[in-house]
Design a protein around this motif. Structure first.
Motif, mmCIF file in Angstrom:
data_model
loop_
_atom_site.group_PDB
_atom_site.id
_atom_site.type_symbol
_atom_site.label_atom_id
_atom_site.label_comp_id
_atom_site.label_asym_id
_atom_site.label_seq_id
_atom_site.Cartn_x
_atom_site.Cartn_y
_atom_site.Cartn_z
ATOM 1 N N GLU A 1 53.313 52.564 33.456
ATOM 2 C CA GLU A 1 52.135 51.991 33.334
ATOM 3 C C GLU A 1 51.122 52.386 32.050
ATOM 4 O O GLU A 1 50.842 54.021 32.569
ATOM 5 N N LEU A 2 51.050 52.639 30.963
ATOM 6 C CA LEU A 2 50.007 52.809 30.047
ATOM 7 C C LEU A 2 47.674 53.016 31.694
ATOM 8 O O LEU A 2 48.101 52.125 32.168
ATOM 9 N N VAL A 3 47.859 54.502 31.214
ATOM 10 C CA VAL A 3 46.719 54.159 32.336
ATOM 11 C C VAL A 3 45.445 53.576 31.801
ATOM 12 O O VAL A 3 45.021 53.813 30.407
ATOM 13 N N ASP A 4 45.446 52.600 32.015
ATOM 14 C CA ASP A 4 43.705 52.062 32.106
ATOM 15 C C ASP A 4 42.060 52.848 33.383
ATOM 16 O O ASP A 4 42.663 53.058 34.616
ATOM 17 N N ARG A 5 41.918 53.833 32.101
ATOM 18 C CA ARG A 5 40.644 54.579 32.615
ATOM 19 C C ARG A 5 39.640 54.289 33.872
ATOM 20 O O ARG A 5 39.300 54.683 34.600
ATOM 21 N N ALA A 6 39.615 52.902 33.292
ATOM 22 C CA ALA A 6 38.526 52.145 34.302
ATOM 23 C C ALA A 6 39.119 51.500 35.830
ATOM 24 O O ALA A 6 38.817 51.418 36.376
ATOM 25 N N HIS A 7 39.957 50.824 35.743
ATOM 26 C CA HIS A 7 40.991 50.911 37.207
ATOM 27 C C HIS A 7 41.230 52.411 38.106
ATOM 28 O O HIS A 7 40.958 52.013 38.930
ATOM 29 N N LEU A 8 41.475 53.371 37.436
ATOM 30 C CA LEU A 8 41.470 54.628 37.986
ATOM 31 C C LEU A 8 40.057 55.134 38.799
ATOM 32 O O LEU A 8 40.029 55.740 40.299
ATOM 33 N N ALA A 9 39.155 54.769 37.338
ATOM 34 C CA ALA A 9 38.318 55.321 37.547
ATOM 35 C C ALA A 9 37.387 54.599 39.299
ATOM 36 O O ALA A 9 36.746 55.196 40.437
ATOM 37 N N ALA A 10 37.307 53.358 39.245
ATOM 38 C CA ALA A 10 37.377 53.117 40.369
ATOM 39 C C ALA A 10 38.523 52.695 41.564
ATOM 40 O O ALA A 10 37.630 52.678 42.645
ATOM 41 N N LEU A 11 39.296 52.918 40.913
ATOM 42 C CA LEU A 11 39.915 53.651 42.480
ATOM 43 C C LEU A 11 39.592 55.137 43.205
ATOM 44 O O LEU A 11 39.429 55.161 44.443
ATOM 45 N N ALA A 12 39.375 56.262 42.193
ATOM 46 C CA ALA A 12 38.479 56.998 42.390
ATOM 47 C C ALA A 12 37.822 56.825 43.165
ATOM 48 O O ALA A 12 37.731 57.353 43.459
ATOM 49 N N GLU A 13 36.364 56.238 42.815
ATOM 50 C CA GLU A 13 35.469 55.596 43.996
ATOM 51 C C GLU A 13 36.166 55.430 45.179
ATOM 52 O O GLU A 13 34.834 55.739 45.815
ATOM 53 N N ARG A 14 36.954 54.948 45.931
ATOM 54 C CA ARG A 14 37.289 54.949 46.981
ATOM 55 C C ARG A 14 38.090 55.130 47.875
ATOM 56 O O ARG A 14 39.358 54.799 48.407
ATOM 57 N N ARG A 15 38.740 57.019 47.463
ATOM 58 C CA ARG A 15 39.972 57.122 47.854
ATOM 59 C C ARG A 15 39.550 58.078 48.748
ATOM 60 O O ARG A 15 40.652 58.379 49.827
ATOM 61 N N ARG B 1 45.784 44.108 35.883
ATOM 62 C CA ARG B 1 45.381 45.095 37.401
ATOM 63 C C ARG B 1 44.433 44.475 38.179
ATOM 64 O O ARG B 1 44.050 43.903 37.766
ATOM 65 N N VAL B 2 44.738 44.799 39.132
ATOM 66 C CA VAL B 2 44.065 44.080 40.629
ATOM 67 C C VAL B 2 43.872 45.746 41.374
ATOM 68 O O VAL B 2 45.374 46.253 41.882
ATOM 69 N N LEU B 3 42.508 45.900 41.589
ATOM 70 C CA LEU B 3 43.008 46.863 42.931
ATOM 71 C C LEU B 3 41.712 45.830 44.011
ATOM 72 O O LEU B 3 41.356 45.235 44.073
ATOM 73 N N LEU B 4 42.569 46.043 45.088
ATOM 74 C CA LEU B 4 42.040 45.624 46.595
ATOM 75 C C LEU B 4 42.108 46.107 47.904
ATOM 76 O O LEU B 4 42.397 47.690 47.390
ATOM 77 N N ASP B 5 40.264 46.231 48.111
ATOM 78 C CA ASP B 5 40.466 46.773 49.520
ATOM 79 C C ASP B 5 41.165 46.469 50.545
ATOM 80 O O ASP B 5 41.807 45.812 50.807
ATOM 81 N N ALA B 6 40.737 47.377 51.437
ATOM 82 C CA ALA B 6 41.763 47.105 52.363
ATOM 83 C C ALA B 6 42.113 45.243 53.121
ATOM 84 O O ALA B 6 42.391 45.566 54.253
ATOM 85 N N ALA B 7 41.306 45.480 53.427
ATOM 86 C CA ALA B 7 40.604 43.785 53.943
ATOM 87 C C ALA B 7 41.614 42.855 52.829
ATOM 88 O O ALA B 7 41.544 40.932 52.949
ATOM 89 N N VAL C 1 38.448 44.070 44.609
ATOM 90 C CA VAL C 1 37.262 45.203 43.925
ATOM 91 C C VAL C 1 36.962 45.152 42.418
ATOM 92 O O VAL C 1 36.281 45.546 42.405
ATOM 93 N N HIS C 2 38.333 45.038 41.658
ATOM 94 C CA HIS C 2 37.907 45.366 40.545
ATOM 95 C C HIS C 2 39.285 45.006 39.585
ATOM 96 O O HIS C 2 40.461 45.139 40.008
ATOM 97 N N GLY C 3 39.595 44.614 38.554
ATOM 98 C CA GLY C 3 40.604 44.146 37.695
ATOM 99 C C GLY C 3 40.585 42.976 37.471
ATOM 100 O O GLY C 3 39.264 42.096 37.455
ATOM 101 N N SER C 4 41.312 42.476 37.004
ATOM 102 C CA SER C 4 41.562 41.757 36.417
ATOM 103 C C SER C 4 42.717 40.526 36.642
ATOM 104 O O SER C 4 43.523 40.827 38.022
#
Length: 331
Positions: A99-113, A129-135, A139-142
């Motif tokens: 996948e071509l990197v989306d820097r904002a997507h990885l930054a959101a992941l890094a904040e929740r590492r 792309r969408v980032l889901l929390d444990a629940a 929390v980020h994405g489309s």
């Protein structure tokens, strides 16, 4: 090896202008393979970080990623038979997602590492792309409303939604192992460096704030405090402890606090067999249970490594901790 997520999420620390990059993920596997689903490498035109297993597989993966960068391609899923196609003796099959990197997507992941998250990446159609929390909350994405349901017990996987569209469901699990390390001297610093790329979190404690380096690994949190016993007392259950401060008196107070905690957390104390004998006598007098004292690890490090250089001690201790943590995960 530099952390691929830190590089991918915050490239400004390395480059003034972030270079385009492709994130390569082991999406699924069949049979014997060098890495597990979820393993990753980040590939730019001339550099890369992380690993999906090395060898011919990694060369082909990096070449594929660079071909995508040259062509402007955004996503791909490819199957690599290791034996017949790549000549690797593992003989299994690895499916790699690109996948071509989306820097904002990885930054959101890094904040929740430090918490479990899931990345859902569309492999067909629009580059959603969408980032889901444990629940399971977005929390980020489309495309949050279009995220397909999936079995979270299976780990990283490829799935299809009701329309047949393929998605990469990628588990970004927080490290389960937590070490509380007391002492910022030479050996403590060497242990922090040895653990920098390992799947663990480290809380590094010392009252001497000036001893901590200006830059620390991403998995380390510094606690500069003159009440380290309180940190030990209130640490979460399952924490591992290493004590190696500048003071034998402080070592003893910390040992007493840790050994009187409920449960059976692993505890290592730097020192010789003579120090252990002295501490056992004093701690028994202060009401520490004999069984907990017997479980105290002192001297520290895997047996057979006798060197006293800080880096040598660090390697021996890191290996010992990995054995403890892997045994705990198997139970």
């Amino acid at each position: 090896m530099e952390d691929w997520l830190s590089i991918g999420a915050a490239p400004g620390a390395v480059d003034a202008t972030p270079a385009p990059a492709v994130l390569v993920t082991v999406a699924s596997v069949e049979g014997s393979v060098p890495r597990e689903p979820g393993a990753k490498m980040l590939v730019e035109a001339v550099r890369q970080w992380g690993t999906v297993g090395g060898g011919h597989l990694e060369l082909r993966g990096a070449a594929t990623a660079r071909a995508m960068l040259a062509a402007g391609e955004e996503r791909r899923l490819e199957r690599f038979p290791l034996g017949p196609a790549l000549g690797q003796c593992c003989g299994g099959v690895v499916h790699l997602a690109f996948e071509l990197v989306d820097r904002a997507h990885l930054a959101a992941l890094a904040e929740r590492r430090r918490e479990d998250c899931w990345r859902l990446v569309a492999l067909d159609g629009a580059p959603d792309r969408v980032l889901l929390d444990a629940a399971g909350r977005a929390v980020h994405g489309s495309a949050a409303a279009a995220v397909p349901a999936f079995d979270r017990t299976l780990g990283t996987q490829v799935l299809r939604d009701d329309t047949g569209r393929r998605w990469l469901a990628d588990l970004a699990a927080a490290p389960r192992a937590h070490l509380m390390l007391f002492g910022a001297g030479h050996v403590g610093a060497a242990i922090v460096r040895a653990l920098a790329d390992l799947p663990c979190r480290v809380t590094w404690v010392d009252e001497r704030d000036d001893l901590f380096p200006s830059q620390i690994p991403h998995n380390v949190a510094i606690e500069a405090t003159d009440t380290p016993e309180a940190l030990a007392q209130h640490a979460p259950a399952g924490t591992s402890f290493l004590v190696m401060t500048h003071s034998h008196a402080l070592d003893q107070r910390l040992a007493e606090t840790i050994l009187k905690r409920p449960g059976h957390d692993w505890f290592g104390l730097i020192g010789s067999a003579t120090k252990r004998t002295q501490f056992e006598r004093r701690l028994l007098e202060r009401g520490v249970d004999r069984a907990r004292l017997d479980a105290m690890v002192c001297p520290i490090g895997v047996p057979g490594i006798e060197g006293k250089l800080p880096a040598v001690i660090a390697v021996a201790v890191a290996a010992q901790l990995l054995m403890v943590w892997e045994a705990t995960q198997e139970r």
